[in-house]
Structures are given as structure tokens and as C-alpha cells.
Scaffold this motif. Structure first.
Motif: not given
Length: 735
Positions: A551-561, A507-516, A564-568
Motif C-alpha cells: 500500500e505504501g509502495l502504491i502511494e509513493i509511486t503515485g496511486g493506483n493508476k 521520485s524522479e525516476s520512480t525506481f529504487m535507485r542506488p544512492k551514494l 498499474e501503468e508501472k506494472l503493465d
């Protein structure tokens, strides 16, 4: 003549000319639009030679010089040919096959060069070269020999037109090897003065490859020279490096036909290939038959594009979508199994060359529309692989598992077919195969099950994030399969696993991030860097790989707006001059890499946040910029039909974001109209009104006269037959 009358005459003439031109286009064979050279330059890695749909034989020229650009044996920028071998991969990054090299020569030229391992070669010119589906021709300039190739399912047919020469020869080289390929055991037997048989066993990317052959010639050879290494031997020989040279005294323009029957099981099977598929030496008949076979398959989509160039691209992509998988079994049903024994396909044809990490996304969904009967054989082939090895194929070829790439992506192919009503296979066995493949302990699946993700491994290129995401998607497919079969416990278990993608979301970077392994994310993380944690991609490109729960990916990213910004940003954050882009990062639009598969669905995701016009704009841009009717017309590896299938779907106006859901997402069609002639006897028509380069935005959609108020088209709507009408405009319009 009065001006008004003259104007009418001109209009009538123009009308007649227009009608005649349209009739000529309508009468033009679809095979004439195919440019088999698309992808032979640049990173496409395709071959231009002769084959039939899903055939065992891919008879194509070999430059004879190794290298990444020559993975398919041929590279458009080169200027020599060292012969014609009978097997090739289409559009991959794997340098394998090249079985049974044949090269005609004479006394005119005898230069040898180190670059092609001192094999015979000739210069050639593209001006003296042509190809069409099922046919290839080139003039070997240094010898004055014209070489022509055609094919049936299991045979390759050569026609060589020689000049007058008392030292004309045909070289057949089993020791020839290129790139990753290396012979392990080869065998020649001279049966008589026009028949040769043998085998070539080799290793490479696929570790145990076997090709048995019978060669017959239309003219008896005067004599022959049989070599084991460089030693002359008599009528038969075995070894790693064998070849035979057939000697002829030819008249001017004398033609010699050489035909090769193949089997992966026995010499007897290869002989039967010739007897059934090529019983005589009528080259033109086989060439015509190959053309007719391709024409019949291409006729499954009759399309009118916006431009003539797009028409050529469309039908070339349709052609390339049918170059893999490839036939493995012979006429007796025998084939080299993935358990390294001779197996028998009973009641189906056995196929292989399953590049599933690539092709599960669009190629296999396209087959469910155009080739549902063939899909049954594909699935039965995967189940045969399961019975032979205990697992479904990952990336299999020539009766071998290469374990290349990631995921257990035979699963979505099987599940997709099942839910689309293609069920003429052992469903219980199919479910068992899916479940056991997902419960295997190899390829870190055991760690994935235990931790809910795959941790980083600093010692190896373990693609930890990508594996987690791909496994989660496959698990969703198994969950849906289990639910349909009434297996409630399995459904709940695999549905839970399908959400493991959340375990690598940061959630900090809003990416799928490598994990130890201890549950902490790695500290130094730059999303656009290419690292060992992502399979041929970076964090930008793999972020969107949750096709089963957008839909779940949109929600966890922070919603539609926020989504959309991330897609842009995905489509606008261009690589900087300092960024090091790997060989597979091609076809870039921002961080979107159309040259590699993980990005392929991303342009359609604006549909999920009620911004379809942005999907339409970006899809139109990709269609127009990343495919060309030129040898370098692919922006990346064609990958056994995936790159071409993306184009077919997107040109028609829709794409399977979740390739096992039976639902397609609308984009921006570049057709005027299309008719899909389905195997069930029905037709599905698409008519696009007011379409043009500028009119990229959908204004309205109707299906069988009813207004469509969503961005989705169901597979059942296509297969039931009907008419889809899409109206276009130059301004965005929310559907």
C-alpha cells in the motif's frame, strides 16, 4: 438395430470407458506422475537420482565433467557417466558436494579422457535410463552393467548387475572432485572383505564439510587395490586423494549390492545408519519403501489438473519442493555443527541446506501448510545454528555458513511459523536470535542502521539497493514478532527500520535507485541494466520488493493508476536485442524474470489496486509458459524448492505475497479440484468450476458456502479445514 438403440449402446460404452479411465487415473500412484528429470536440462540444475524427502543422501549419477550446466553433477545433454556420488544440491548455482563416488567397471572398456580427470566412465543412453521418486536406473553401455540406486534417510543403496567377467570391479573414489569441491582429508579402512569405512573431508562453497561412511557389500571381494594418490597401500590410508578398487569374478547377470551409511559426525554414526535403516541387502524392499514414503507425502495434495501434462508437472514440483532442507544429524543426534565441532540435536532432527534468500518466499510457507511438524525441526535447526555461531543462518549447508546472498531471511521463516501457531520451539531464544541477527555489524548492516540505507560501493559488487530492501522486510517481520511478545520499544524501532526502503526510492525516476554515501542518487541510471547495485536483478525487478507495505509502495509511486501503468510496463517492456542478459535473467515476460526469485510475487500485485483480472491473466500465462514436463522444464535454477513451491501455490490458485503474514493472494488456478490432507487430520478442498485454458478469470469465490469479496485467503481458513469453490469464466470479472 435401430439408430436410436445403436446410439444408446455407443453412449453406454463411452460412459463405461470414461468411468474406467477415471478409475484408472484415481488408482494410479502419485509417484508415477513424477518426472525426476525436469530441470536436468537447461538452467534448472536439478539431479535425477535417488533420495527420500529431506534426506541426508542424494545418490545420483555424475557426468564427471565440470561446468555450470553440471552443478548438480548431471546434465541431460551429456552422454557419459563417471559414477554415482552420495550428496548433491538441488537446483542451485553452487557447485559443491559430490561425496563418495562409486563406479562399477569390467574388462570390456578402459578408455580414459582428460575432461573427467581420467576417471573410469561409460556411455549411456536415455533409452536405457529411468527414474522415479527414490529410484534411478541406467545401463552403463560400455561395460554391459546395469546400475540401480535407491536410498533411505541416511543410506544409499546400489545394485549392480554384471555380465560374466573375471575382472569386474567397483571403484570407490574419495579424491573425486567437481566444480567448487575439493577434498582436504580422506580416509579408507578395509575392515574385512565386505566392509569398508572412512571419511571424506572437503572444502568448497561450504568450507568445512565432513562425511563419514560405512560401506558394506553383499558379496566378498576377491581382492582390492587401495591407493593414496597413485601409490598402492595396504589396509588403511589417509590423504587428499584416495580410492579403492574392489575386484570380483562375476557370473552372467550376477548382482552385487553396495550400501553406504552416512553421518556428518562419526564413523560409528554411519555404521548405525546402516544397522537401523538398511540392515540387509534386499534392494527391492528399500526401493519399495522409498516409493511408499514419497507416495505418502505426495498424497498430502490430491489434485485433478486441467491436463495430464500439468498433473505430471504438479507432482514433480511437489516432489522437488521436498528435496531440501536436508538431514544433518545421525541416529545418535550427532552432527557437524556450524562452529566446526560435533554437536548433538536433543529432541529434534537437525537439518541444513537453507537457501533462505530463495525459499523464504514460497517454499517455507508451503511447508507450514503441508509439513508443520517438520517446520518445527527446521526452526530448531536454525536456532541451533544461532547457538553455534551467534547468528541465524543466511545460506547454510553441511554444518557451514556460506554467507551467500543477502538478508537475514531465517527471520521471516521463524516469524511466519510463530504467527501460524507453530510454536514448539524456544520462542524467547527465537526472538533473541532474530534481533541479534538484525543488529550484527557484518554484511553492511551497521551502515544500514546508521544511514537508513546501504550506499553504493564502486569497488565491489555490494548489491546496495537489494540489501536495503531485503533488510527492511526482515525488520518488519521482527517488528511484528516484538509486538506480539509485548516488546513495544523494539516494535517501534524495527517498524521504523522497515520503512528504510523509502530512502532508496527516487521520485524522479520512480525506481529504487542506488544512492551514494552523501545522500545523492547516482547520476547514470538505467532501470533495466544489470549492475552491482542489485542482487541478480535490475531496478525493474527489485522495485516491487516491499511485500510488507505494498500500500505504501502504491502511494509513493503515485496511486493506483500510476502503479498499474508501472506494472503493465513491467510485463511488456521486453529486453532489446542489444541488452546483455546475465545467466540468472531467464523466464522473461517483459522485465519480469520468473527464473529468479525477486520477481515471484509481482504478478499478484494487481490485486492490491482492484485489478485482479490482470493478476489472473499474467499468473495463468506464467503457469502455462514457464513450466514443462521435459528435462528443460524449469526456466531457471529450481533453487531448493522455491521455483517448485511457486508452482504448487499458483496452480492451487493463491500465493503468499508477504510470506510472513499468513495471508494468500488469489491468482488463476489451473486445477479442477484438490484436496489438501493436513497433518492436523483436517482436509481443505478446492473446487474450481468451469475451468479451462480459456476460462482464466475468476467470476466468484465461496468459502464454506459464504461469498468471498476479497482477493485474500487466510492461512487459518486452510488449516481449519473446509471447502473453497472458485467459479471461472473467459471474461474479467471484479471480485
Amino acid at each position: 438395430m435401430r439408430f436410436e438403440n445403436a446410439l444408446w449402446v455407443v453412449m453406454i460404452i463411452l460412459s463405461i470407458f470414461s468411468c474406467n479411465e477415471q478409475e484408472q487415473i484415481a488408482d494410479k500412484k502419485l509417484t508415477a506422475y513424477v518426472n525426476t528429470f525436469i530441470g536436468t536440462d537447461g538452467p534448472g540444475n536439478t539431479y535425477p537420482g535417488a533420495t527420500v524427502p529431506y534426506g541426508m543422501v542424494q545418490l545420483s549419477p555424475d557426468i564427471g565433467v565440470p561446468g555450470w550446466d553440471r552443478i548438480a553433477g548431471y546434465f541431460y545433454q551429456d552422454s557419459i557417466i563417471s559414477g554415482f556420488s552420495h550428496t548433491h544440491l538441488t537446483g542451485t548455482g553452487a557447485g559443491d558436494l559430490y561425496d563418495i563416488l562409486v563406479m562399477p567397471t569390467n574388462s570390456w572398456f578402459n578408455e580414459k579422457i582428460k575432461e573427467n580427470s581420467f576417471k573410469p566412465f561409460s556411455s549411456f543412453s536415455h533409452d536405457k535410463e529411468e527414474a522415479s521418486p527414490g529410484y534411478y536406473r541406467v545401463d552403463l553401455l560400455d561395460y554391459g552393467i546395469k546400475a540401480e540406486l535407491t536410498a533411505t534417510q541416511r543410506t544409499g543403496i546400489h545394485r549392480y548387475t554384471f555380465p560374466k567377467d573375471s575382472l569386474s570391479q567397483i571403484h570407490i573414489d574419495l579424491g573425486y572432485a567437481l566444480n567448487w569441491d575439493s577434498p582436504t582429508d580422506t580416509y579408507f579402512k578395509v575392515v574385512n572383505n565386505n566392509t569398508i569405512e572412512g571419511y571424506r573431508k572437503s572444502t568448497g562453497w561450504a568450507k568445512d564439510q565432513r562425511v563419514y561412511f560405512t560401506i558394506q557389500l553383499s558379496k566378498d571381494f576377491d581382492s582390492y587395490e587401495l591407493y593414496n594418490n597413485d601409490t598402492l597401500v595396504k589396509s588403511s590410508t589417509k590423504g587428499k586423494n584416495t580410492k579403492i578398487i574392489l575386484n570380483y569374478n562375476t557370473k552372467d547377470k550376477e548382482q552385487i549390492i553396495l550400501k553406504t551409511g552416512l553421518s556428518t559426525a562419526t564413523i560409528k554414526g554411519s555404521k548405525k545408519s546402516l544397522e537401523i535403516e538398511a540392515p540387509d541387502f534386499d534392494f527391492d524392499k528399500y526401493r519399495q519403501k522409498a516409493d511408499e514414503i514419497w507416495e505418502e507425502q505426495l498424497q498430502k495434495i490430491k489434485v485433478t489438473m486441467l491436463t495430464e501434462e500439468q498433473t505430471s508437472i504438479f507432482y514433480t514440483m511437489l516432489y522437488q519442493s521436498m528435496l531440501a532442507p536436508t538431514l544433518l544429524s545421525d541416529h545418535d543426534g550427532n552432527y557437524k555443527g556450524a562452529n566446526d565441532t560435533i554437536m548433538k540435536a536433543d529432541g529434534f532432527e537437525r537439518y541444513d541446506t537453507f537457501s533462505l534468500w530463495d525459499t523464504y518466499r514460497a517454499a517455507h510457507p508451503l511447508y507450514t501448510i503441508l509439513h508443520p511438524v517438520k517446520v518445527t525441526d527446521f526452526i530448531k535447526s536454525m536456532l541451533a545454528h544461532y547457538k553455534e555461531t551467534g547468528l541465524l543462518p543466511v545460506w547454510s549447508m553441511q554444518g557451514n555458513e556460506t554467507n551467500m546472498m543477502i538478508g537475514y531471511h531465517a527471520v521471516p521463516v521463524i516469524v511466519d511459523a510463530y504467527f501460524k501457531g507453530i510454536r514448539d520451539f524456544d520462542v524467547d531464544l527465537a526472538y533473541e536470535a532474530c534481533k541479534i541477527s538484525a543488529m550484527d555489524n557484518a554484511r553492511e548492516i551497521d551502515v544500514y542502521r546508521e544511514l537508513g540505507y546501504i550506499p553504493v560501493d564502486e569497488e565491489n559488487e555490494n548489491w546496495s539497493v537489494s540489501k536495503t530492501l531485503e533488510y527492511a522486510y526482515d525488520d518488519w517481520c521482527i517488528a511484528q514478532f516484538a509486538k506480539a511478545l509485548g516488546k513495544e520499544g523494539d516494535y517501534n524501532y524495527f517498524l521504523k527500520r522497515s520503512e528504510y526502503w523509502r530512502n532508496v526510492y527516487d521520485s524522479e525516476s520512480t525506481f529504487m535507485r542506488p544512492k551514494l554515501e552523501n545522500g545523492e542518487f547516482i547520476k547514470d541510471f538505467a532501470p533495466k541494466e544489470y549492475t552491482p547495485y542489485f542482487c541478480e536483478s535490475n531496478a525493474w525487478q527489485y522495485f516491487w520488493s516491499v511485500p510488507h507495505n505494498i500500500e505504501g509502495l502504491i502511494e509513493i509511486t503515485g496511486g493506483n493508476k500510476r502503479f498499474e501503468e508501472k506494472l503493465d510496463s513491467m510485463f511488456s517492456l521486453n529486453p532489446s536485442p542489444m541488452d546483455k542478459l546475465p545467466i540468472f535473467s531467464t523466464g522473461m515476460t517483459g522485465q519480469y524474470a520468473h527464473g529468479n526469485e525477486p520477481s515471484h510475487h509481482v504478478g499478484y500485485l494487481y490485486n492490491y489496486i482492484d485489478k485482479p483480472h490482470k493478476t489472473q491473466k499474467i499468473i495463468r500465462k506464467i503457469l502455462e509458459s514457464q513450466y514443462k514436463n521435459t528435462p528443460d522444464g524449469h526456466c531457471g535454477n529450481e533453487d531448493c524448492g522455491q521455483m517448485s513451491s511457486w508452482y504448487i501455490f499458483s496452480a492451487l490458485g493463491f500465493y503468499p505475497v508477504n510470506p510472513a503474514q499468513g495471508v494468500y493472494s488469489f491468482g488463476s488456478p489451473i486445477i479442477k479440484e484438490a484436496k489438501l490432507n493436513l497433518e492436523n487430520g483436517k482436509t481443505f478442498e478446492i473446487k474450481v468450476l468451469n475451468n479451462s485454458k480459456e476460462n482464466m478469470y475468476i467470476q466468484s469465490i465461496t468459502l464454506n458456502g459464504e461469498k468471498v469479496n476479497t482477493t485474500k485467503l487466510h492461512h487459518s481458513d486452510i488449516m481449519s479445514g473446509g471447502k473453497l469453490v472458485i467459479k471461472m469464466g473467459n471474461q474479467p470479472n471484479k471480485i
